[in-house]
Design a protein around this motif. Structure first.
Motif, PDB file in Angstrom:
ATOM      1  N   PRO A  63       0.370 -11.780   0.579  1.00 17.16           N
ATOM      2  CA  PRO A  63      -0.703 -11.033   1.243  1.00 17.16           C
ATOM      3  C   PRO A  63      -1.150 -11.695   2.540  1.00 17.16           C
ATOM      4  CG  PRO A  63      -1.578 -12.237  -0.631  1.00 17.16           C
ATOM      5  CD  PRO A  63      -0.087 -12.401  -0.686  1.00 17.16           C
ATOM      6  N   MET A  64      -1.686 -10.870   3.421  1.00 18.22           N
ATOM      7  CA  MET A  64      -2.178 -11.339   4.711  1.00 18.22           C
ATOM      8  C   MET A  64      -3.562 -10.764   4.950  1.00 18.22           C
ATOM      9  SD  MET A  64       0.222  -9.003   7.220  1.00 18.22           S
ATOM     10  CE  MET A  64       1.671  -9.838   6.552  1.00 18.22           C
ATOM     11  N   PRO A  65      -4.277 -11.250   5.966  1.00 19.69           N
ATOM     12  CA  PRO A  65      -5.594 -10.679   6.255  1.00 19.69           C
ATOM     13  C   PRO A  65      -5.490  -9.208   6.654  1.00 19.69           C
ATOM     14  CG  PRO A  65      -5.317 -12.804   7.333  1.00 19.69           C
ATOM     15  CD  PRO A  65      -3.973 -12.421   6.794  1.00 19.69           C
ATOM     16  N   LEU A  66      -6.577  -8.505   6.475  1.00 18.54           N
ATOM     17  CA  LEU A  66      -6.630  -7.097   6.829  1.00 18.54           C
ATOM     18  C   LEU A  66      -6.377  -6.923   8.327  1.00 18.54           C
ATOM     19  CD1 LEU A  66      -7.340  -4.269   5.644  1.00 18.54           C
ATOM     20  CD2 LEU A  66      -9.697  -4.707   6.374  1.00 18.54           C
ATOM     21  N   PRO A  67      -5.403  -6.101   8.728  1.00 15.99           N
ATOM     22  CA  PRO A  67      -5.135  -5.901  10.158  1.00 15.99           C
ATOM     23  C   PRO A  67      -6.360  -5.336  10.887  1.00 15.99           C
ATOM     24  CG  PRO A  67      -3.357  -5.012   8.816  1.00 15.99           C
ATOM     25  CD  PRO A  67      -4.466  -5.352   7.879  1.00 15.99           C
ATOM     26  N   VAL A  68      -6.459  -5.656  12.155  1.00 22.97           N
ATOM     27  CA  VAL A  68      -7.591  -5.175  12.948  1.00 22.97           C
ATOM     28  C   VAL A  68      -7.577  -3.656  13.038  1.00 22.97           C
ATOM     29  CG1 VAL A  68      -8.680  -5.229  15.216  1.00 22.97           C
ATOM     30  CG2 VAL A  68      -7.679  -7.321  14.265  1.00 22.97           C
ATOM     31  N   VAL A  69      -6.420  -3.104  13.336  1.00 20.51           N
ATOM     32  CA  VAL A  69      -6.275  -1.643  13.414  1.00 20.51           C
ATOM     33  C   VAL A  69      -5.074  -1.242  12.547  1.00 20.51           C
ATOM     34  CG1 VAL A  69      -6.021   0.359  14.914  1.00 20.51           C
ATOM     35  CG2 VAL A  69      -7.180  -1.682  15.768  1.00 20.51           C
ATOM     36  N   PRO A  70      -5.292  -1.035  11.256  1.00 23.13           N
ATOM     37  CA  PRO A  70      -4.169  -0.678  10.382  1.00 23.13           C
ATOM     38  C   PRO A  70      -3.541   0.651  10.793  1.00 23.13           C
ATOM     39  CG  PRO A  70      -6.091  -1.351   9.110  1.00 23.13           C
ATOM     40  CD  PRO A  70      -6.552  -1.162  10.511  1.00 23.13           C
ATOM     41  N   ASP A  71      -2.225   0.714  10.690  1.00 28.16           N
ATOM     42  CA  ASP A  71      -1.478   1.924  11.016  1.00 28.16           C
ATOM     43  C   ASP A  71      -1.006   2.587   9.725  1.00 28.16           C
ATOM     44  OD1 ASP A  71       1.459   3.186  11.630  1.00 28.16           O
ATOM     45  OD2 ASP A  71       0.104   3.426  13.345  1.00 28.16           O
ATOM     46  N   THR A  72      -1.199   3.889   9.631  1.00 28.67           N
ATOM     47  CA  THR A  72      -0.876   4.601   8.395  1.00 28.67           C
ATOM     48  C   THR A  72       0.608   4.591   8.056  1.00 28.67           C
ATOM     49  OG1 THR A  72      -0.763   6.695   9.597  1.00 28.67           O
ATOM     50  CG2 THR A  72      -2.884   6.110   8.611  1.00 28.67           C
ATOM     51  N   GLU A  73       1.457   4.335   9.043  1.00 30.69           N
ATOM     52  CA  GLU A  73       2.894   4.317   8.790  1.00 30.69           C
ATOM     53  C   GLU A  73       3.413   2.892   8.637  1.00 30.69           C
ATOM     54  OE1 GLU A  73       4.831   6.829   8.118  1.00 30.69           O
ATOM     55  OE2 GLU A  73       3.177   8.255   8.333  1.00 30.69           O
ATOM     56  N   THR A  74       3.217   2.071   9.654  1.00 32.40           N
ATOM     57  CA  THR A  74       3.792   0.726   9.624  1.00 32.40           C
ATOM     58  C   THR A  74       3.088  -0.188   8.618  1.00 32.40           C
ATOM     59  OG1 THR A  74       2.378   0.023  11.461  1.00 32.40           O
ATOM     60  CG2 THR A  74       4.554   0.905  12.012  1.00 32.40           C
ATOM     61  N   ASP A  75       1.818   0.087   8.297  1.00 25.94           N
ATOM     62  CA  ASP A  75       1.071  -0.781   7.386  1.00 25.94           C
ATOM     63  C   ASP A  75       0.929  -0.205   5.977  1.00 25.94           C
ATOM     64  OD1 ASP A  75       0.639  -2.794   9.278  1.00 25.94           O
ATOM     65  OD2 ASP A  75      -1.092  -1.755  10.107  1.00 25.94           O
ATOM     66  N   LYS A  76       1.610   0.892   5.704  1.00 27.46           N
ATOM     67  CA  LYS A  76       1.554   1.452   4.360  1.00 27.46           C
ATOM     68  C   LYS A  76       2.182   0.481   3.371  1.00 27.46           C
ATOM     69  CE  LYS A  76       2.268   5.829   1.960  1.00 27.46           C
ATOM     70  NZ  LYS A  76       2.829   7.212   2.075  1.00 27.46           N
ATOM     71  N   TYR A  77       1.490   0.234   2.261  1.00 27.86           N
ATOM     72  CA  TYR A  77       1.884  -0.703   1.201  1.00 27.86           C
ATOM     73  C   TYR A  77       1.707  -2.169   1.610  1.00 27.86           C
ATOM     74  CZ  TYR A  77       4.346   3.557  -0.225  1.00 27.86           C
ATOM     75  OH  TYR A  77       4.673   4.847  -0.527  1.00 27.86           O
ATOM     76  N   LEU A  78       1.155  -2.436   2.780  1.00 25.59           N
ATOM     77  CA  LEU A  78       1.010  -3.820   3.237  1.00 25.59           C
ATOM     78  C   LEU A  78       0.118  -4.612   2.277  1.00 25.59           C
ATOM     79  CD1 LEU A  78       1.550  -5.830   5.635  1.00 25.59           C
ATOM     80  CD2 LEU A  78      -0.713  -5.128   6.495  1.00 25.59           C
ATOM     81  N   PRO A  79       0.581  -5.758   1.759  1.00 24.17           N
ATOM     82  CA  PRO A  79      -0.264  -6.571   0.884  1.00 24.17           C
ATOM     83  C   PRO A  79      -1.303  -7.330   1.701  1.00 24.17           C
ATOM     84  CG  PRO A  79       1.900  -7.584   1.117  1.00 24.17           C
ATOM     85  CD  PRO A  79       1.959  -6.286   1.854  1.00 24.17           C
ATOM     86  N   VAL A  80      -2.543  -7.257   1.273  1.00 24.38           N
ATOM     87  CA  VAL A  80      -3.629  -7.909   2.004  1.00 24.38           C
ATOM     88  C   VAL A  80      -4.548  -8.622   1.019  1.00 24.38           C
ATOM     89  CG1 VAL A  80      -3.595  -6.216   3.893  1.00 24.38           C
ATOM     90  CG2 VAL A  80      -5.112  -5.849   1.921  1.00 24.38           C
ATOM     91  N   THR A  81      -5.324  -9.560   1.553  1.00 20.57           N
ATOM     92  CA  THR A  81      -6.384 -10.204   0.786  1.00 20.57           C
ATOM     93  C   THR A  81      -7.639 -10.167   1.637  1.00 20.57           C
ATOM     94  OG1 THR A  81      -7.017 -12.206  -0.418  1.00 20.57           O
ATOM     95  CG2 THR A  81      -5.819 -12.511   1.641  1.00 20.57           C
ATOM     96  N   ALA A  82      -8.772  -9.922   0.988  1.00 23.92           N
ATOM     97  CA  ALA A  82     -10.029  -9.785   1.728  1.00 23.92           C
ATOM     98  C   ALA A  82     -11.185 -10.266   0.860  1.00 23.92           C
ATOM     99  CB  ALA A  82     -10.251  -8.337   2.153  1.00 23.92           C
ATOM    100  N   THR A  83     -12.175 -10.858   1.511  1.00 20.74           N
ATOM    101  CA  THR A  83     -13.389 -11.310   0.836  1.00 20.74           C
ATOM    102  C   THR A  83     -14.567 -10.520   1.391  1.00 20.74           C
ATOM    103  OG1 THR A  83     -12.505 -13.534   0.520  1.00 20.74           O
ATOM    104  CG2 THR A  83     -14.896 -13.266   0.373  1.00 20.74           C
TER     105      THR A  83
END
Length: 226
Positions: A48-68
């Motif tokens: 997992p990675m930090p939440l992207p600043v501007v997530p994209d519905t195509e390229t970031d679909k299923y992207l694993p993230v971690t957030a607090t």
């Protein structure tokens, strides 16, 4: 007779060839789809990675993230069912993290179970970004008075909750009694190419059998009942 037999053979073998080609094409599509699903599965379980600043519905679909962050006010209950468990709801809440406000799918709560108290203070969750395609022309409108929804409609939910049109589907963290994480997977992605291939090859076999039978009947001398 020869001309009739010739036409029967040409049409019969031509039909078999087309059906076999369609079956072969579906086998190729099956191999392609399995490769795509394997790539998606690998992406889902990646680090997992930090939440992207501007997530994209195509390229970031299923992207694993971690957030607090903290769970905000409001709750949506999405009517659904789970195999071997039965009916229930997905719980979707607003999640405030690093000055941002997104949607968080907490997981599955069985029908009849009470919604647990949300944790006070910050929690850390790991999950995947997801924009589910669950809405069609037959999906009822949500009951905003009770918070009951019939599909995860991220843009509509975000508008009501005043969040970004971004959803994290929880996989780990932020444990809630009675709520089971229902992480993103490839189970809902259709892959019917195997069935299609079997159908086309079966039709080819039937077509060939009918052609052979018709040729046999036409070659059979008139009056021969043997």
């Amino acid at each position: 007779m020869f001309r009739n037999l010739f036409m029967i053979v040409v049409i019969g073998l031509g039909g078999v060839a087309i059906l076999v080609w369609l079956g072969t094409w579906q086998v190729q599509r099956l191999q392609w789809k399995q490769s795509v699903l394997s790539e998606i599965e690998a992406r889902i379980v990646a680090d997992p990675m930090p939440l992207p600043v501007v997530p994209d519905t195509e390229t970031d679909k299923y992207l694993p993230v971690t957030a607090t962050g903290e769970i905000g006010e409001g709750l949506f209950e999405v009517l659904t069912s789970r195999k071997e468990v039965g009916a229930g709801h997905r719980l979707v809440v607003p999640f405030e993290t690093d000055g941002r406000r997104v949607l968080l799918d907490l997981g599955f709560l069985p029908q009849g179970s009470a919604v647990p108290e949300m944790p006070d203070g910050a929690i850390t969750v790991t999950g995947n970004l997801h924009w589910p395609d669950e809405v069609d022309g037959f999906t009822p409108d949500p009951d905003l008075a009770t918070g009951l929804w019939f599909a995860r409609d991220v843009p509509a939910m975000a508008e009501v909750m005043k969040t970004e049109p971004v959803m994290i589907v929880r996989r780990d963290g932020g444990d809630l009694p009675g709520v089971t994480p229902w992480p993103v997977g490839t189970e809902g992605i259709p892959n019917d190419h195997r069935e299609y291939a079997i159908t086309w090859f079966s039709l080819a076999a039937i077509w060939l059998a009918m052609t052979v039978f018709l040729v046999y009947r036409r070659r059979k001398p008139e009056g021969d009942t043997a």
